[in-house]
Design an enzyme around this catalytic site. Structure first.
Site, short mmCIF file in Angstrom:
data_model
loop_
_atom_site.label_atom_id
_atom_site.label_comp_id
_atom_site.label_asym_id
_atom_site.label_seq_id
_atom_site.Cartn_x
_atom_site.Cartn_y
_atom_site.Cartn_z
N HIS A 57 2.70 6.08 -2.51
CA HIS A 57 3.78 7.07 -2.53
C HIS A 57 4.67 7.00 -3.76
CE1 HIS A 57 2.64 8.38 1.40
NE2 HIS A 57 2.68 7.14 1.84
N ARG A 111 0.84 -1.20 0.00
CA ARG A 111 0.00 0.00 0.00
C ARG A 111 0.87 1.25 0.00
NH1 ARG A 111 -0.25 4.67 2.79
NH2 ARG A 111 -2.30 5.57 2.82
#
Length: 122
Positions: A79, A74
């Site tokens: 990011h 995740r």
């Protein structure tokens, strides 16, 4: 405050959505379809966020679930969006998410969590 059970159900529902999104697709179709890629990546992020919020106690009770890997995926997806490896996302969608769903459903059953109704269109 949300409970572990709600986070587990979030994981199951997100995995169900992923299965619907990629049903009947081949990897090449997936890679070429921005809408489906984005939807799958979002649901994988939901799974990772829910896994991050499950209590440490629950995580320790189920060491066979790769909690840290799920959360790590995740974090990379959110990011490092512009360098996402769509082949890895595809594998997560068609192999890892269904396996995780089964594992989490087993946990939900042992914890006697009532199944939430999935709303139409979800």
């Amino acid at each position: 405050m949300r409970t572990n059970e709600l986070y587990l159900l979030d994981i199951v529902q997100a995995a169900d959505s992923i299965a619907q999104f990629v049903a009947g697709m081949e990897e090449e179709q997936f890679v070429g379809d921005d809408l489906v890629r984005s939807a799958v990546l979002h649901k994988l992020a939901v799974i990772g966020e829910a896994a991050a919020r499950v209590s440490s106690e629950l995580k320790h009770s189920y060491p066979g679930i790769p909690w840290a890997d799920i959360v790590g995926f995740r974090n990379i997806a959110v990011h490092a969006y512009f360098s996402v490896d769509w082949g890895l996302v595809w594998n997560a969608a068609v192999f890892d998410a269904p396996t995780l769903k089964c594992d989490i459903e087993a946990i939900v059953k042992t914890r006697h969590v009532p199944q939430m109704q999935v709303k139409p269109g979800r």
